[in-house]
Design a protein around this motif. Structure first.
Motif, PDB file in Angstrom:
ATOM      1  N   HIS A  67      34.875  34.108  45.827  1.00 15.89           N
ATOM      2  CA  HIS A  67      35.748  32.985  46.216  1.00 15.89           C
ATOM      3  C   HIS A  67      37.071  33.525  46.747  1.00 15.89           C
ATOM      4  O   HIS A  67      37.567  33.087  47.784  1.00 15.89           O
ATOM      5  CB  HIS A  67      35.981  32.077  45.002  1.00 15.89           C
ATOM      6  CG  HIS A  67      36.847  30.881  45.284  1.00 15.89           C
ATOM      7  ND1 HIS A  67      36.697  30.090  46.403  1.00 15.89           N
ATOM      8  CD2 HIS A  67      37.876  30.333  44.578  1.00 15.89           C
ATOM      9  CE1 HIS A  67      37.588  29.112  46.380  1.00 15.89           C
ATOM     10  NE2 HIS A  67      38.320  29.234  45.290  1.00 15.89           N
ATOM     11  N   GLN A  68      37.607  34.519  46.054  1.00 20.01           N
ATOM     12  CA  GLN A  68      38.857  35.134  46.515  1.00 20.01           C
ATOM     13  C   GLN A  68      38.646  35.750  47.899  1.00 20.01           C
ATOM     14  O   GLN A  68      39.458  35.559  48.811  1.00 20.01           O
ATOM     15  CB  GLN A  68      39.279  36.225  45.526  1.00 20.01           C
ATOM     16  CG  GLN A  68      40.589  36.904  45.863  1.00 20.01           C
ATOM     17  CD  GLN A  68      41.776  36.228  45.188  1.00 20.01           C
ATOM     18  OE1 GLN A  68      41.878  36.178  43.964  1.00 20.01           O
ATOM     19  NE2 GLN A  68      42.654  35.692  46.006  1.00 20.01           N
TER      20      GLN A  68
ATOM     21  N   GLU B 161      42.788  25.607  49.698  1.00 18.17           N
ATOM     22  CA  GLU B 161      43.390  26.509  50.682  1.00 18.17           C
ATOM     23  C   GLU B 161      42.637  26.372  51.993  1.00 18.17           C
ATOM     24  O   GLU B 161      41.582  26.970  52.178  1.00 18.17           O
ATOM     25  CB  GLU B 161      43.337  27.948  50.169  1.00 18.17           C
ATOM     26  CG  GLU B 161      44.252  28.205  48.986  1.00 18.17           C
ATOM     27  CD  GLU B 161      45.730  28.105  49.372  1.00 18.17           C
ATOM     28  OE1 GLU B 161      46.064  28.247  50.564  1.00 18.17           O
ATOM     29  OE2 GLU B 161      46.553  27.874  48.466  1.00 18.17           O
TER      30      GLU B 161
ATOM     31  N   THR C 277      38.183  33.039  50.608  1.00 17.56           N
ATOM     32  CA  THR C 277      39.472  32.383  50.860  1.00 17.56           C
ATOM     33  C   THR C 277      40.304  33.260  51.794  1.00 17.56           C
ATOM     34  O   THR C 277      40.911  32.775  52.750  1.00 17.56           O
ATOM     35  CB  THR C 277      40.219  32.159  49.530  1.00 17.56           C
ATOM     36  OG1 THR C 277      39.393  31.398  48.658  1.00 17.56           O
ATOM     37  CG2 THR C 277      41.529  31.421  49.757  1.00 17.56           C
TER      38      THR C 277
ATOM     39  N   PRO D 105      33.656  34.526  41.104  1.00 13.72           N
ATOM     40  CA  PRO D 105      35.117  34.526  41.263  1.00 13.72           C
ATOM     41  C   PRO D 105      35.596  35.436  42.386  1.00 13.72           C
ATOM     42  O   PRO D 105      36.373  35.015  43.254  1.00 13.72           O
ATOM     43  CB  PRO D 105      35.621  35.015  39.902  1.00 13.72           C
ATOM     44  CG  PRO D 105      34.557  34.632  38.930  1.00 13.72           C
ATOM     45  CD  PRO D 105      33.270  34.774  39.696  1.00 13.72           C
ATOM     46  N   GLN D 106      35.119  36.673  42.405  1.00 17.65           N
ATOM     47  CA  GLN D 106      35.584  37.618  43.427  1.00 17.65           C
ATOM     48  C   GLN D 106      35.206  37.142  44.820  1.00 17.65           C
ATOM     49  O   GLN D 106      35.971  37.273  45.773  1.00 17.65           O
ATOM     50  CB  GLN D 106      35.007  39.012  43.153  1.00 17.65           C
ATOM     51  CG  GLN D 106      35.476  39.623  41.851  1.00 17.65           C
ATOM     52  CD  GLN D 106      36.996  39.610  41.725  1.00 17.65           C
ATOM     53  OE1 GLN D 106      37.716  39.675  42.727  1.00 17.65           O
ATOM     54  NE2 GLN D 106      37.476  39.480  40.498  1.00 17.65           N
TER      55      GLN D 106
ATOM     56  N   ASN E 126      49.080  35.770  43.246  1.00 19.45           N
ATOM     57  CA  ASN E 126      48.142  34.712  43.570  1.00 19.45           C
ATOM     58  C   ASN E 126      46.706  35.061  43.240  1.00 19.45           C
ATOM     59  O   ASN E 126      46.226  36.130  43.586  1.00 19.45           O
ATOM     60  CB  ASN E 126      48.283  34.360  45.057  1.00 19.45           C
ATOM     61  CG  ASN E 126      49.717  33.990  45.390  1.00 19.45           C
ATOM     62  OD1 ASN E 126      50.529  34.833  45.784  1.00 19.45           O
ATOM     63  ND2 ASN E 126      50.037  32.743  45.160  1.00 19.45           N
ATOM     64  N   LYS E 127      46.062  34.148  42.563  1.00 20.68           N
ATOM     65  CA  LYS E 127      44.678  34.342  42.143  1.00 20.68           C
ATOM     66  C   LYS E 127      43.879  33.104  42.545  1.00 20.68           C
ATOM     67  O   LYS E 127      44.217  31.994  42.145  1.00 20.68           O
ATOM     68  CB  LYS E 127      44.627  34.531  40.626  1.00 20.68           C
ATOM     69  CG  LYS E 127      43.230  34.745  40.051  1.00 20.68           C
ATOM     70  CD  LYS E 127      43.293  35.001  38.549  1.00 20.68           C
ATOM     71  CE  LYS E 127      41.908  35.325  37.996  1.00 20.68           C
ATOM     72  NZ  LYS E 127      41.954  35.630  36.540  1.00 20.68           N
ATOM     73  N   VAL E 128      42.875  33.298  43.381  1.00 18.30           N
ATOM     74  CA  VAL E 128      42.055  32.175  43.831  1.00 18.30           C
ATOM     75  C   VAL E 128      40.603  32.510  43.516  1.00 18.30           C
ATOM     76  O   VAL E 128      39.818  32.872  44.392  1.00 18.30           O
ATOM     77  CB  VAL E 128      42.238  31.914  45.341  1.00 18.30           C
ATOM     78  CG1 VAL E 128      41.577  30.585  45.731  1.00 18.30           C
ATOM     79  CG2 VAL E 128      43.713  31.875  45.698  1.00 18.30           C
ATOM     80  N   GLN E 129      40.266  32.443  42.242  1.00 15.14           N
ATOM     81  CA  GLN E 129      38.933  32.852  41.797  1.00 15.14           C
ATOM     82  C   GLN E 129      38.263  31.769  40.969  1.00 15.14           C
ATOM     83  O   GLN E 129      37.225  32.009  40.353  1.00 15.14           O
ATOM     84  CB  GLN E 129      39.049  34.139  40.975  1.00 15.14           C
ATOM     85  CG  GLN E 129      39.677  35.278  41.770  1.00 15.14           C
ATOM     86  CD  GLN E 129      39.865  36.541  40.943  1.00 15.14           C
ATOM     87  OE1 GLN E 129      39.379  36.619  39.813  1.00 15.14           O
ATOM     88  NE2 GLN E 129      40.566  37.511  41.494  1.00 15.14           N
ATOM     89  N   GLY E 130      38.901  30.606  40.896  1.00 15.58           N
ATOM     90  CA  GLY E 130      38.328  29.546  40.074  1.00 15.58           C
ATOM     91  C   GLY E 130      38.486  29.831  38.594  1.00 15.58           C
ATOM     92  O   GLY E 130      37.947  29.123  37.752  1.00 15.58           O
TER      93      GLY E 130
ATOM     94  N   ASN F 271      46.589  29.784  43.623  1.00 11.69           N
ATOM     95  CA  ASN F 271      46.435  29.393  45.026  1.00 11.69           C
ATOM     96  C   ASN F 271      47.074  30.514  45.845  1.00 11.69           C
ATOM     97  O   ASN F 271      47.468  31.535  45.293  1.00 11.69           O
ATOM     98  CB  ASN F 271      47.115  28.034  45.285  1.00 11.69           C
ATOM     99  CG  ASN F 271      48.621  28.095  45.025  1.00 11.69           C
ATOM    100  OD1 ASN F 271      49.298  29.075  45.363  1.00 11.69           O
ATOM    101  ND2 ASN F 271      49.147  27.056  44.392  1.00 11.69           N
ATOM    102  N   SER F 272      47.235  30.304  47.147  1.00 10.65           N
ATOM    103  CA  SER F 272      47.750  31.400  47.979  1.00 10.65           C
ATOM    104  C   SER F 272      49.260  31.371  48.145  1.00 10.65           C
ATOM    105  O   SER F 272      49.802  32.032  49.039  1.00 10.65           O
ATOM    106  CB  SER F 272      47.069  31.363  49.349  1.00 10.65           C
ATOM    107  OG  SER F 272      45.675  31.516  49.203  1.00 10.65           O
ATOM    108  N   GLY F 273      49.961  30.585  47.340  1.00  6.25           N
ATOM    109  CA  GLY F 273      51.423  30.621  47.399  1.00  6.25           C
ATOM    110  C   GLY F 273      52.063  29.307  47.800  1.00  6.25           C
ATOM    111  O   GLY F 273      53.008  29.286  48.599  1.00  6.25           O
TER     112      GLY F 273
ATOM    113  N   GLU G 138      41.717  25.470  39.722  1.00  3.80           N
ATOM    114  CA  GLU G 138      42.551  25.964  40.825  1.00  3.80           C
ATOM    115  C   GLU G 138      43.813  25.101  40.888  1.00  3.80           C
ATOM    116  O   GLU G 138      43.873  24.040  40.274  1.00  3.80           O
ATOM    117  CB  GLU G 138      41.760  25.898  42.136  1.00  3.80           C
ATOM    118  CG  GLU G 138      42.263  26.820  43.237  1.00  3.80           C
ATOM    119  CD  GLU G 138      41.181  27.065  44.307  1.00  3.80           C
ATOM    120  OE1 GLU G 138      40.245  27.854  44.059  1.00  3.80           O
ATOM    121  OE2 GLU G 138      41.272  26.430  45.380  1.00  3.80           O
TER     122      GLU G 138
END
Ligand SMILES: Cc1ncc(C[n+]2csc(CCOP(=O)(O)OP(=O)(O)O)c2C)c(N)n1
Ligand SMILES: Cc1ncc(C[n+]2csc(CCOP(=O)(O)OP(=O)(O)O)c2C)c(N)n1
Ligand code: SF4
Ligand code: SF4
Ligand SMILES: [Mg+2]
Ligand SMILES: [Mg+2]
Lengths: 344, 632, 344, 632
Positions: free
Chosen positions: D501-502, D375, D505, D498-499, B610-614, B590-592, B361
């Motif tokens: 986590h998104q 985040e 978040t 992954p999904q 933004n992609k926060v999926q590990g 991350n979220s930006g 991340e």
């Protein structure tokens, strides 16, 4: 360690004090400690630039500003970690750590016990005034149960640490106690601490006359001192009350006996042996509340000494050994690594 | 179904690039198989990029999805910047491995499955609906399926060894390695050397592993089912000497190189944490470079010991990951106030809190830039690939030492563990690093009387770059006291004077801003100097963005790519660059966070992807993101 | 404390395990500890909702997920502080803290020693495997000197903590040691820990078969166990080697004597007294390296018990007393304060 | 020069408002004199604002500049929002006090000096050039100077007491208090009550203090030199009941009120630090409100104990200042992940690092909003005055409890120690606070057999506001496990998907964003709905901005003022408001932290007015800042 240095023409004691105005409260016990430290530095006459004082935060931790040596007034509780790093790369300087009972036993407790087990070579002066001075009078980990302070209007409910018992539990290699009001003894203890290779833990009872005045009166004041303190010396029996009383071991339990009254003879008394770990763990536990009757006197002096290797000697030995085995680092070899291929 | 027979002639097909994913139980030695095959291809001259993906548990229960370990390798005769979006070949040791990774295989892709790993127990553990075996039902018809009893074949190959069944089965991965080397027309020489060296002291295991390796290779040669081998020709890479390197290795080597160039001892104070620990492990093996590693009792002690070491005249370095970095905030403020060199590395992982320790991340950027009390600006760098980890680590040391300031270097789990070929430099070609040491001085005359006209040493007297002198304990005549309380300008004595506080706050900030003067002018990674879309990346998104941009450019779109390495202070050319494009796109894991910083600094209405999926971006996700903007 | 609860119809042991799959390595010592804890919970049959497990981070700290009680898997080293706050407001639940040697003695060392001095009523299970398991094998504060681990390829240079000596130094009120491989003894120790009011410190030797296999072999394996361990019981002499040998105190120094060989008789032996603080400080120091010849055996059992008041009892008492003195808080009075004036 | 004589008639002049500054050694009891006179004026009906200014040392050496303690009081028959930019009257007990504060006195202002504090020793300590006495040389001719030997007069008044000289001199401040009360036509009744109550147990001191107080009063009446008294009429304040309150008191009381309204125990875990410690002291005196105070071993233990208490069903609160807050970052992330109520108060002080512990600053805003790994958006509130500290503390409790989230409340040293009159509310009028407790349930039938159809409890199943249920240990049938690792939606079980986590978040962020729906619509503090300049303030700059805006408006400028109390998430009306003005001006006691946030959020080119001196803005500094913008 300073003791190993050829003593240069001893500069006058005055030399070690800095141009900064000392800013403790009038009457604060810190003044006398500063005075004794300056005089002890003068004994070895070690060049100023070879001496470093590192402190945390608290009234006591202002200490480094008042000496014309190298010094760092760091952050609360972290002096042991900073000093460890500094000592790791500076094996030849004389390093002193100044801390308070809150700085080293509250927020800094973990760093202190790890410093002790690693046995980093430096002298720790723990100014114990059983209060938070700089923040104006909250109880500290050494304040007695029931202590009424600004944060405990109904009295503290915490059982206090016995600082030296904690240090012994953390396998400290030098453990001693002194007090601000006994300059001669303090000076002696400072010299012993400085002479020890490894972490020298010296607890100093220090009076905070503003927020905890008289905390150690019974130990420091003429009237009560003799009855309530025992000054231990290696190879000597534990005598107090001007030699009229002593401490003897009945099984594993120390008891006070009246020699004068013939309750026991000097031969029966506990003879102090700095090197005896088991005895030391009992000595540090002579910590009765002096207000209780029949309480044992509070011991002062060097309780324990052990010559375990120091952190930095082993660390440096490994670097030397690595160089011996692999030769001094060749950067190009490192960059190349094991498996290289060439293109073109 | 497969029985060993006499060899038959086989055809060989050429491939430009191949993505292969090895997957199995954490116990199956997947990481070893993957990294060894990577080495072979790299040494052969392919460009490579890898993505190891571990489970969070040390050894999650065998056969379960939680226990699946994967190693994805992308190698080619063309430039390779990512481990690949989708796989051509999937090698699975059991049912769970298939279940967990089938979605990554392209349609028509090849599956090589160890049939022994698909017994009813394994199927149940993998949670296949009423234990239907995908290898035998029709569910995999869209793929080329090779079901091979690797366990049995391995055991056979080791029949004449005295090893127990357990040990024999441990060689399964060697069988696979041998087979894959055959399949891609690689010789076994390098691998054999590796094995010999690894099992030097254990002749039995050495023998067994070599046997299994060879058996796998021969199996390819002889088995009926495999009629074609593939070959991936060397990539047209710039002339030079190459090696493989992971990001964590890159950082460790970069730090050592920096310290050596600066002529300083390297003191590394740290507390283990995934995925940063390998830096500690790597450095602890290199003590002969005057490296001292200190495993502290916690992260606070780690950074404080490093500060102490820098105070003592060494290069103090500490590293951790998100949660550990959070603990260093107070001490970082001290280092900033003291103005001592310090390098702080954050190998980012999934957050917040403990989050996803083994996943990647980029969500600690804000923490790096703003995560301290008071006005405490600190330079922040970001590495964009395993090899760039070396560059940025060296840069971090140079800036920290020459500007007397803590420097934060951001990496992340993806590039920390991923590997790529590195055209490594020669020591002599590395930039010099000059510590601004103060000069010791006599304070007394020959007779030892204090010199009359000696003026007091000023530890906070700054040079033209606003940098203070580094006076180290032991230096004659330079004794001084420093601390975390506000200091008087020049003398460093405690000062509560309002104007002095304003002045010092400004001086400290200006010193850091001036660092931007040392940067190379900003450079596009690719694309037109102005146009429709500028993709601004930072950190490990580099490979995916680069690949995506190349595709977009091929598709004829006006898209450029710049990768930021200096997150603070920004490169002075950045503001102008941003204005030259219709749209700015900022892909981040991350979220930006970078987006927020750029909007504030340049008032640019940048768009976020933004992609926060590990998990890292695929290049196609970036491509699609850019297309959406283009079609706006 | 659970012991004070009326035992409801005991639910079957199975009840306490959660629906989560246990995810330790096959063969990990943690499994057997989990098993014994479940069985001990079943003994009291305390309703699940009245039990709380709080852990830090580490393999061991995954523990709470596997029990169908309340549980928190917190952050590294902070479980003691979290548990202290939780206990302060929940005086009637059964609270257990799960931690590792890194979690509680490295990053969490300070919280642990303060937990002990405050004597917060909960049971601490310290899984000591002398290694960092979850982060894949770096040395820990309990790893022996010279330990070669991933972070110490040339061997560790740190002198390790003696965990129970440290706890004694911090004035713990209950100190005991057991091991994963002796279910019967472990179970007994768990029951004793649970029965104690105050912080029960139970160190459990736990084998990490992946990164530190066999660390405690000499104590756990049939062949060597008898010679290298002594199981202390209150009021009983310190016997080991199946009663053929014992430990006697010569002055303050413990020595092993061969009873069978007539070196001493059982009467001469050290008789264990859980309540003797001085003896306990020696008992926790029986920590010789078993590889040295003539090393004393490693003691297991309950070393020390003390009935000091608990943190939460005093805290609650002060609240009660305040209400008694001032009456239950009147919010309007608080808002008004002392000096009010009215306008208009 | 002054000798006591028979009274003479004196004239009385009316003043609209007066700024008076008491200054002397830390030992002189200045803070007591100031606060007592404040009480008298407040009780009389004046509006008041105060600014105590301590030295950093507990008791810096007597007579030195470092040792000077000051207490500035502004009281008036008109609205008063600041302690005043310049003083009308300066009361100094010694030379250092004069030297340190003369620059704060307006031209022609009055000086009342204790001549005994200007002997050669004091003059030297204060560093007067070759010990010229300002009281006797001509240097103070631009002021009205009254040199009075307060020491001697006090001693005289106590001649017939048995007190030693030292104790007598300790009553000097009472003499001053008596005199000032006379000078401003105040009765001594209240002060006498206070003294009687304070020295209940020490009749001797009680007697002495009353005597000195009266002596000071009489001295005014009788002395030749003082021919006029002044009177400041009551201020036209809204009807109601008033008391004085400092910011730290406001926070303590607000927290208790919140906990009471929520029906929760208040657990306060904290570690002493200036200037936050007084909250601990205040709360520890109020245990009868089910308040439990825990002085932890450090700040990490402090916040963790508070998290544990919240987990246990109480309201967990912790407070500190910058350096201590920096240490709480990691645990704050845990609280965010657990989604438990928690209030974290930061009474800001001068930074970075140890900085200026006893001075004020606003430089921890970034730390509050961005100072965590991953985040982890957390609501951040800011109090703008001592009374607002109560409002915001209550609001913080309400948001934390009803939205199951940690909340950060920012105050600073200026309002923490400053006092103002508070029209306190009645308990019944405070807003209700409803904890979202889960409902315990039976899990077995009468025979104790598990219920068949019982579905598992979902600790992370959210209501319409995205808030999860608060299931407290001890609640039947709701056992569950929580932690800092990423959780599966609803169940809260560990999940590395992954999904998921998104999703989590997003859900956590949305929950916090929704909090903005609960705000009152944004409201201007004063000024036109659109125009030339909007001054956007936050925190303790309120008073200075408000005063400055009123002046500017009187001067005919188109200037409006809005004070932000919600720093994150912002009030939804803010963006629109900002666009309605030509210029936006943001005064901050930092280098532009709010400015950075507003620029990023709204792409508004806001201008900064930044002061980093450890001292609050004067209203004139703000006025000038606005004028510069207007003349652009
Ligand atoms: C991180 C942090 N927390 C808290 C403080 C506030 N603080 C300064 S000194 C101190 C304790 C002082 O007590 P002690 O260590 O006994 O020193 P003394 O003043 O008594 O000599 C505290 C709590 C701080 N400066 N930094
Ligand atoms: C703040 C922080 N620092 C470091 C880590 C990484 N970490 C997780 S567990 C652990 C130590 C594990 O050792 P131990 O406590 O002995 O538990 P074990 O795994 O051996 O049971 C470390 C260093 C972390 N999760 N958080
Ligand atoms: S507060 Fe106490 S410890 Fe601090 S300087 Fe004053 S007397 Fe000394
Ligand atoms: S790594 Fe060691 S401690 Fe952790 S689960 Fe595996 S065997 Fe157990
Ligand atoms: Mg103290
Ligand atoms: Mg462990």
């Amino acid at each position: 360690m300073s003791t190993l240095q050829p003593a240069a023409p001893a500069p006058k004691k005055i030399d070690y004090s800095s141009d900064q105005q000392v800013r403790w409260c009038p009457g604060c016990g810190d003044y006398s400690i500063l005075k004794q430290v300056e005089s002890v530095l003068a004994v070895h006459g070690r060049p100023k630039e070879e001496i470093v004082f590192i402190s945390g935060i608290g009234c006591s931790s202002r200490f480094p500003y008042y000496l014309d040596t190298y010094g760092m007034h760091s952050i609360h509780g972290r002096a042991p970690a900073i000093a460890s790093g500094m000592r790791s790369v500076q094996p030849n300087l004389s390093v002193w750590m100044i801390t308070g009972d809150g700085d080293s036993l509250s927020i800094g407790g973990n760093h202190l016990i790890h410093l002790l087990r690693r046995n980093v070579d430096l002298n720790v002066l723990l100014f114990n005034n059983e209060i938070y001075g700089l923040t104006k009078g909250q109880y500290s980990p050494t304040s007695p149960e029931g202590a009424v302070t600004r944060s405990t209007p109904m009295g503290s409910t915490d059982h206090p640490f016995n600082p030296l018992a904690l240090c012994k539990g953390a396998d400290a290699t030098f453990i001693a106690r002194s007090m601000d009001r006994d300059p001669k003894h303090l000076r002696e203890m400072l010299l012993r601490a400085d002479a020890h290779r490894g972490t020298s833990m010296l607890e100093i009872y220090q009076n905070c006359n503003v927020f905890n005045d008289g905390a150690f009166e019974v130990f420091t004041e003429k009237a009560s001192k003799a009855e309530h303190t025992v000054f231990v010396e290696n190879g000597k029996p534990l005598l107090f009350a001007n030699g009229t009383k002593g401490i003897k071991l009945d099984g594993m339990t120390p008891v006070a006996v009246d020699i004068a009254a013939g309750e026991a003879s000097v031969e029966d008394l506990w003879v102090h042996d700095e090197r005896d770990s088991f005895k030391a763990s009992i000595l540090v536990r002579l910590f009765d509340d002096p207000r209780q009757k029949g309480a044992l006197p509070r011991p002062f002096g060097v309780f324990y000494v052990n010559d375990r290797h120091t952190h930095e000697t082993k660390m440096n030995a490994q670097v030397a050994l690595a160089k011996q085995k692999k030769g001094p680092g060749d950067l190009d070899a490192l960059l190349r690594g094991e498996n290289v291929w060439t293109i073109g | 179904m497969d029985t060993i027979q006499t060899p038959r002639p086989k055809t060989t097909e050429i491939r430009e690039n191949v993505v292969i994913l090895f997957a199995g139980d954490s116990g199956d030695g997947i990481q070893l198989t993957g990294s060894q095959f990577t080495e072979s291809n790299a040494l052969f001259g392919n460009d490579v990029s890898t993505f190891p993906n571990y489970p969070a548990e040390i050894r999650a229960p065998q056969g379960t999805l939680a226990g699946v370990s994967g190693y994805q390798l992308h190698f080619g005769s063309v430039d390779v910047f990512t481990p690949g979006d989708v796989c051509d070949v999937l090698v699975v040791m059991n049912a769970a491995a298939l279940k967990a990774n089938l979605n990554k295989l392209k349609h028509g892709g090849t599956i090589i499955a160890n049939s022994d790993g698909f017994d009813t127990k394994n199927l149940r553990l993998a949670g296949y609906p009423d234990i239907e075996n995908p290898l035998t039902d029709q569910s995999l018809d869209n793929y080329v399926l090779h079901s091979v009893d690797i366990t049995k074949l391995t055991r056979l190959s080791l029949e004449d060894t005295s090893l127990g069944m357990k040990e024999k089965d441990r060689s399964k991965n060697m069988f696979v390695l041998g087979f894959i080397n055959w399949m891609y027309s690689r010789s076994l020489e390098r691998t054999k050397l590796f094995i010999e060296n690894k099992f030097k002291t254990k002749p039995e295991l050495l023998d067994a592993n070599l046997k299994a390796l060879q058996a796998g290779y021969n199996y390819g040669d002889t088995s009926e089912t495999f009629t074609t081998r593939y070959e991936v020709k060397p990539a047209p890479m710039p002339k030079g000497n190459y090696r493989n390197i992971t990001g964590n290795q890159g950082i460790a080597i970069g730090l050592i190189a920096g310290a050596q160039k600066a002529g300083l001892e390297l003191f590394y104070g740290s507390y283990p944490i995934t995925p940063a620990s390998d830096i500690l492990h790597e450095l602890s093996r290199n003590k002969h470079f005057d490296v001292k590693t200190f495993q502290a009792e916690d992260e606070i002690a780690a950074i404080c010991s490093a500060i102490g070491a820098s105070y003592g005249g060494a290069l103090g370095v500490t590293a951790s990951s998100g949660p550990g970095i959070a603990l260093k905030g107070e001490a970082l403020g001290l280092a900033f106030m003291l103005e001592l060199p310090l390098v702080v590395v954050n190998v980012q992982r999934g957050g917040p809190s403990t989050g996803l320790p083994t996943k990647t991340e980029q969500a600690d950027l804000w923490q790096a830039i703003h995560g301290r009390n008071g006005e405490a600006p600190i330079p922040v760098l970001a590495a964009s690939s395993p090899t760039d980890c070396f560059e940025m680590a060296f840069e971090a040391v140079k800036l920290a030492v020459e500007h007397m300031t803590p420097v934060i270097l951001l990496s992340d789990g993806y590039i920390a563990n991923g590997a790529e070929p590195w055209r490594f430099p020669e020591a002599k070609d590395l930039r010099p690093i000059k510590p601004p040491f103060a000069t010791p001085r006599e304070t007394t005359d020959a007779e030892g009387n204090p010199l009359a006209d000696l003026e007091t040493f000023l530890p906070y007297d700054r040079d033209e770059n606003g940098v203070r002198p580094w006076a180290v304990p032991g230096m004659k005549g330079l004794q001084h006291r420093i601390g975390g309380i506000e200091k008087e300008d020049k003398t460093g004595n405690i000062s509560y004077d309002p104007q002095n506080h304003q002045l010092m706050t400004r001086l400290r900030a200006e010193k850091v801003e001036r660092i931007a003067d040392t940067y190379r002018p900003i450079r596009l990674d690719s694309g037109p100097e102005s146009g429709d879309v500028l993709i601004v990346g930072w950190g490990s998104t580099y490979g995916a963005i680069r690949t995506a941009t190349q595709v977009l450019q091929k598709e004829g779109h006006s898209v450029a790519h710049v990768q930021l390495r200096h997150m603070f202070p920004f490169n002075k050319g950045l503001g102008g660059l941003l204005k030259r494009y219709k749209h700015v796109l900022i892909p981040e894991m991350n979220s930006g966070q970078l987006r927020q910083l750029l909007r504030a600094e340049y008032l640019v209405d940048a768009h976020g992807l933004n992609k926060v999926q590990g998990m890292p971006f695929t290049s196609d996700e970036i491509r699609v993101g850019a297309l959406n903007l283009l079609n706006k």
